[in-house]
Design a protein around this motif. Structure first.
Motif, PDB file in Angstrom:
ATOM      1  N   PHE A  82       0.821  -1.204   0.000  1.00  0.00           N
ATOM      2  CA  PHE A  82       0.000   0.000   0.000  1.00  0.00           C
ATOM      3  C   PHE A  82       0.858   1.259   0.000  1.00  0.00           C
ATOM      4  N   ILE A  83       2.048   1.179   0.584  1.00  0.00           N
ATOM      5  CA  ILE A  83       2.896   2.358   0.656  1.00  0.00           C
ATOM      6  C   ILE A  83       3.282   2.823  -0.750  1.00  0.00           C
ATOM      7  N   TYR A  84       3.434   1.891  -1.688  1.00  0.00           N
ATOM      8  CA  TYR A  84       3.741   2.271  -3.065  1.00  0.00           C
ATOM      9  C   TYR A  84       2.582   3.076  -3.647  1.00  0.00           C
ATOM     10  N   ALA A  85       1.365   2.558  -3.496  1.00  0.00           N
ATOM     11  CA  ALA A  85       0.192   3.244  -4.039  1.00  0.00           C
ATOM     12  C   ALA A  85       0.016   4.605  -3.387  1.00  0.00           C
ATOM     13  N   ALA A  86       0.197   4.697  -2.074  1.00  0.00           N
ATOM     14  CA  ALA A  86       0.019   5.969  -1.372  1.00  0.00           C
ATOM     15  C   ALA A  86       1.079   6.977  -1.808  1.00  0.00           C
ATOM     16  N   THR A  87       2.314   6.522  -2.035  1.00  0.00           N
ATOM     17  CA  THR A  87       3.375   7.428  -2.470  1.00  0.00           C
ATOM     18  C   THR A  87       3.117   7.932  -3.885  1.00  0.00           C
ATOM     19  N   VAL A  88       2.638   7.055  -4.760  1.00  0.00           N
ATOM     20  CA  VAL A  88       2.278   7.471  -6.116  1.00  0.00           C
ATOM     21  C   VAL A  88       1.234   8.578  -6.076  1.00  0.00           C
ATOM     22  N   ILE A  89       0.204   8.396  -5.266  1.00  0.00           N
ATOM     23  CA  ILE A  89      -0.866   9.394  -5.204  1.00  0.00           C
ATOM     24  C   ILE A  89      -0.329  10.729  -4.694  1.00  0.00           C
ATOM     25  N   ARG A  90       0.469  10.707  -3.659  1.00  0.00           N
ATOM     26  CA  ARG A  90       1.028  11.966  -3.151  1.00  0.00           C
ATOM     27  C   ARG A  90       1.920  12.628  -4.202  1.00  0.00           C
ATOM     28  N   TYR A  91       2.695  11.818  -4.929  1.00  0.00           N
ATOM     29  CA  TYR A  91       3.586  12.372  -5.952  1.00  0.00           C
ATOM     30  C   TYR A  91       2.782  13.022  -7.072  1.00  0.00           C
ATOM     31  N   VAL A  92       1.711  12.382  -7.474  1.00  0.00           N
ATOM     32  CA  VAL A  92       0.881  12.926  -8.558  1.00  0.00           C
ATOM     33  C   VAL A  92       0.124  14.168  -8.094  1.00  0.00           C
ATOM     34  N   ALA A  93      -0.358  14.150  -6.860  1.00  0.00           N
ATOM     35  CA  ALA A  93      -1.260  15.207  -6.393  1.00  0.00           C
ATOM     36  C   ALA A  93      -0.550  16.423  -5.829  1.00  0.00           C
ATOM     37  N   LYS A  94       0.671  16.255  -5.288  1.00  0.00           N
ATOM     38  CA  LYS A  94       1.261  17.330  -4.497  1.00  0.00           C
ATOM     39  C   LYS A  94       2.383  18.084  -5.179  1.00  0.00           C
ATOM     40  N   SER A  95       2.674  17.775  -6.414  1.00  0.00           N
ATOM     41  CA  SER A  95       3.749  18.504  -7.079  1.00  0.00           C
ATOM     42  C   SER A  95       3.359  19.964  -7.267  1.00  0.00           C
ATOM     43  N   PRO A  96       4.220  20.892  -6.814  1.00  0.00           N
ATOM     44  CA  PRO A  96       3.888  22.303  -6.978  1.00  0.00           C
ATOM     45  C   PRO A  96       4.170  22.841  -8.378  1.00  0.00           C
ATOM     46  N   LYS A  97       4.847  22.029  -9.203  1.00  0.00           N
ATOM     47  CA  LYS A  97       5.300  22.552 -10.498  1.00  0.00           C
ATOM     48  C   LYS A  97       4.807  21.777 -11.711  1.00  0.00           C
ATOM     49  N   ALA A  98       4.430  20.514 -11.538  1.00  0.00           N
ATOM     50  CA  ALA A  98       4.109  19.671 -12.686  1.00  0.00           C
ATOM     51  C   ALA A  98       2.629  19.306 -12.712  1.00  0.00           C
ATOM     52  N   HIS A  99       2.100  19.085 -13.894  1.00  0.00           N
ATOM     53  CA  HIS A  99       0.713  18.669 -14.085  1.00  0.00           C
ATOM     54  C   HIS A  99       0.564  17.217 -13.606  1.00  0.00           C
ATOM     55  N   PRO A 100      -0.582  16.880 -13.021  1.00  0.00           N
ATOM     56  CA  PRO A 100      -0.767  15.507 -12.521  1.00  0.00           C
ATOM     57  C   PRO A 100      -0.518  14.435 -13.567  1.00  0.00           C
ATOM     58  N   ASP A 101      -0.941  14.675 -14.815  1.00  0.00           N
ATOM     59  CA  ASP A 101      -0.735  13.648 -15.830  1.00  0.00           C
ATOM     60  C   ASP A 101       0.746  13.479 -16.153  1.00  0.00           C
ATOM     61  N   ASP A 102       1.502  14.582 -16.138  1.00  0.00           N
ATOM     62  CA  ASP A 102       2.942  14.480 -16.370  1.00  0.00           C
ATOM     63  C   ASP A 102       3.612  13.678 -15.247  1.00  0.00           C
ATOM     64  N   GLN A 103       3.154  13.918 -14.026  1.00  0.00           N
ATOM     65  CA  GLN A 103       3.700  13.168 -12.901  1.00  0.00           C
ATOM     66  C   GLN A 103       3.388  11.678 -13.026  1.00  0.00           C
ATOM     67  N   LEU A 104       2.148  11.374 -13.395  1.00  0.00           N
ATOM     68  CA  LEU A 104       1.747   9.982 -13.552  1.00  0.00           C
ATOM     69  C   LEU A 104       2.535   9.308 -14.665  1.00  0.00           C
ATOM     70  N   GLN A 105       2.680   9.991 -15.778  1.00  0.00           N
ATOM     71  CA  GLN A 105       3.412   9.397 -16.897  1.00  0.00           C
ATOM     72  C   GLN A 105       4.868   9.122 -16.546  1.00  0.00           C
ATOM     73  N   SER A 106       5.467  10.003 -15.752  1.00  0.00           N
ATOM     74  CA  SER A 106       6.873   9.793 -15.395  1.00  0.00           C
ATOM     75  C   SER A 106       7.034   8.527 -14.556  1.00  0.00           C
ATOM     76  N   ILE A 107       6.012   8.189 -13.760  1.00  0.00           N
ATOM     77  CA  ILE A 107       6.061   6.956 -12.976  1.00  0.00           C
ATOM     78  C   ILE A 107       5.837   5.744 -13.874  1.00  0.00           C
TER      79      ILE A 107
END
Length: 485
Positions: A330-355
């Motif tokens: 679950f920690i992987y899934a929770a970290t992915v969500i925080r990474y996608v949602a909390k970036s102050p500079k990147a669009h969520p889709d760009d964050q998701l694609q990078s993962i």
């Protein structure tokens, strides 16, 4: 040497506080026995403490099966079994959601009136009581005294009659503060049907209590060796085993920990001729992919609404890939969500694609995907090596006791350096808002990040040697002192 100075200063402050409390006797100030007991507890270790206000809980409708199984075991007491087992060991690798399950189960038991006591160990806590065993039995006894009026009276009598009990070992404390009072009320009409759960989480994070100066190489065998964490963890396990096997002990005990050696050996049926426990493995005994899918879908829906993204985002194939990559963590899934949602500079889709574009190599490392995610996020910092030094310093020495404001005063070489280094790492470390940094601490979201950074084989070129970390901290400390002077 530097490490010893830092640790010594912290322990000196704690010992000084202990001395101050001890020197003021309860009788001289008219403090009652239960107030004396309360002064000895680790309040932050209780499941609903203020310190745990941000602790993980199970996402609604996830981990339902495991919670139902555990709750049913508490209520049903093994059905009509002739030899009921009073202890259940809940285990699984890092990131499988043990603390979230224990936290949610504690709330469920409390709502149903069957929660007796909880203790959540945490190696990162600023409270020494959550890191060590000293306050363990006292904290359980304190909660027991609130659970049942007859127990309250008997525990009060026990403290009053044994004023030195808090200086005794855990076995004596358990006998005096818990088992003795339970035995006294066994024959009472109100005490014949007491039942419930004692929930203990993160016992593998309990660190060793030292009673003497530790051994120094070259001084001979008369200088005692330091105690290990395993020794104190085993002591707690044996104390709980003694309680569970006592005829007057009516409660079910849940112990959550990683599958470290001391726990595997202790719960091995071959090592315990009289079976007294069950084992439940969150990773092996439950198929968690459906729960992780549900969690990701709900969180992505929230992100989609926030950013007004199309209903087709993210595609189902993306969620399926993430679930496969999570491998039950679950920690992987929770970290992915925080990474996608909390970036102050990147669009969520760009964050998701990078993962999704990450292509880790196949190795025997069971945390390979999680490690790749951690590496990817840390490398997004403009100075990854310096960011790791900050995180290691915060985690190991200063951030567990000092506010974010004071950490910044110590570590920054120029204004804004903290935001520059950590601004892209919000998915790994909880960073207080600027207006709350004077009173709030930095905090890692999960202990697995520290495990990753401590292992050269896992974090590769991001690994910081111990001497390098100490040099970094002393350099910043000396600089801060020079500026202040």
């Amino acid at each position: 040497m530097a490490n010893n100075i830092l640790e010594g200063a912290r322990d000196f402050q704690v010992d000084k506080l202990k001395i101050n409390v001890t020197n003021v006797s309860s009788s001289s100030w008219g403090v009652g026995p239960l107030k004396e007991l309360e002064s000895r507890i680790a309040a932050g270790a209780i499941h609903d403490s203020a310190e745990r206000c941000d602790a993980p809980k199970c996402h609604p409708e996830t981990r339902v099966a495991v919670q139902d199984d555990l709750y049913g075991w508490i209520i049903d007491r093994d059905g009509d079994s002739e030899h009921p087992k009073k202890i259940k060991w809940v285990t699984g690798p890092a990131g499988t959601g043990k603390t979230a399950v224990m936290g949610s189960l504690s709330e469920r038991c409390k709502a149903a009136g069957v929660l007796v006591a909880t203790f959540f160990f945490a190696s990162w806590s600023a409270s020494i009581g959550r890191r060590r065993k000293t306050a363990f039995v006292a904290t359980l006894a304190h909660q027991l005294s609130r659970y049942h009026p007859n127990l309250r009276e008997e525990i009060s009598k026990a403290v009053d009659a044994n004023s030195d009990v808090f200086d005794k070992n855990l076995h004596v404390q358990m006998e005096v503060l818990v088992l003795g009072p339970l035995q006294e009320i066994t024959g009472c009409p109100d005490g014949s049907d007491i039942r419930g759960a004692i929930i203990i989480d993160g016992l593998d994070e309990c660190e060793a209590e030292q009673y003497h100066d530790t051994a120094i190489p070259g001084l001979g065998s008369n200088c005692p060796l330091p105690r290990s964490s395993d020794q104190d963890q085993l002591e707690i396990l044996k104390v709980l085993q003694t309680a569970a096997l006592h005829p007057s002990f009516p409660f079910r005990i849940l112990i959550a920990s990683r599958p470290e050696q001391v726990f595997r050996e202790f719960f091995d049926p071959q090592n315990n001729p009289t079976p007294f426990s069950h084992k439940l493995d969150l990773h092996e005994d439950y198929k968690v992919d459906a729960d992780i899918t549900l969690f990701l879908e709900a969180q992505f829906n929230r992100i989609r609404r926030r950013y007004n993204l199309p209903l087709s985002w993210p595609p189902i194939e993306a969620i399926q890939t993430l679930v496969r990559n999570a491998s039950g963590q679950f920690i992987y899934a929770a970290t992915v969500i925080r990474y996608v949602a909390k970036s102050p500079k990147a669009h969520p889709d760009d964050q998701l694609q990078s993962i999704l574009e990450m292509t880790p190599t196949t190795t025997s490392n069971p945390f390979e995907i999680l490690d790749s995610l951690y590496s990817h996020i840390l490398e997004s910092s403009p100075d990854a090596a310096l960011s790791v030094r900050w995180i290691r310093g915060i985690r190991s020495y200063i951030g567990s006791t000092e506010s974010a404001y004071h950490v910044n005063l110590l570590l920054e070489t120029k204004p804004g350096e903290a935001e520059y280094l950590l601004g892209s790492l919000h998915s790994l470390i909880r960073i207080p808002p600027r207006n709350a940094q004077a009173t709030t601490k930095y905090d890692l979201y999960h202990k697995s990040l520290n495990d990753y950074l401590d292992d050269r084989d896992r974090c590769g070129r991001l690994y910081i040697q111990f001497d390098e970390l100490i040099d970094f901290l002393w350099d910043r400390f000396n600089r801060a002192c020079a500026i202040k002077i």
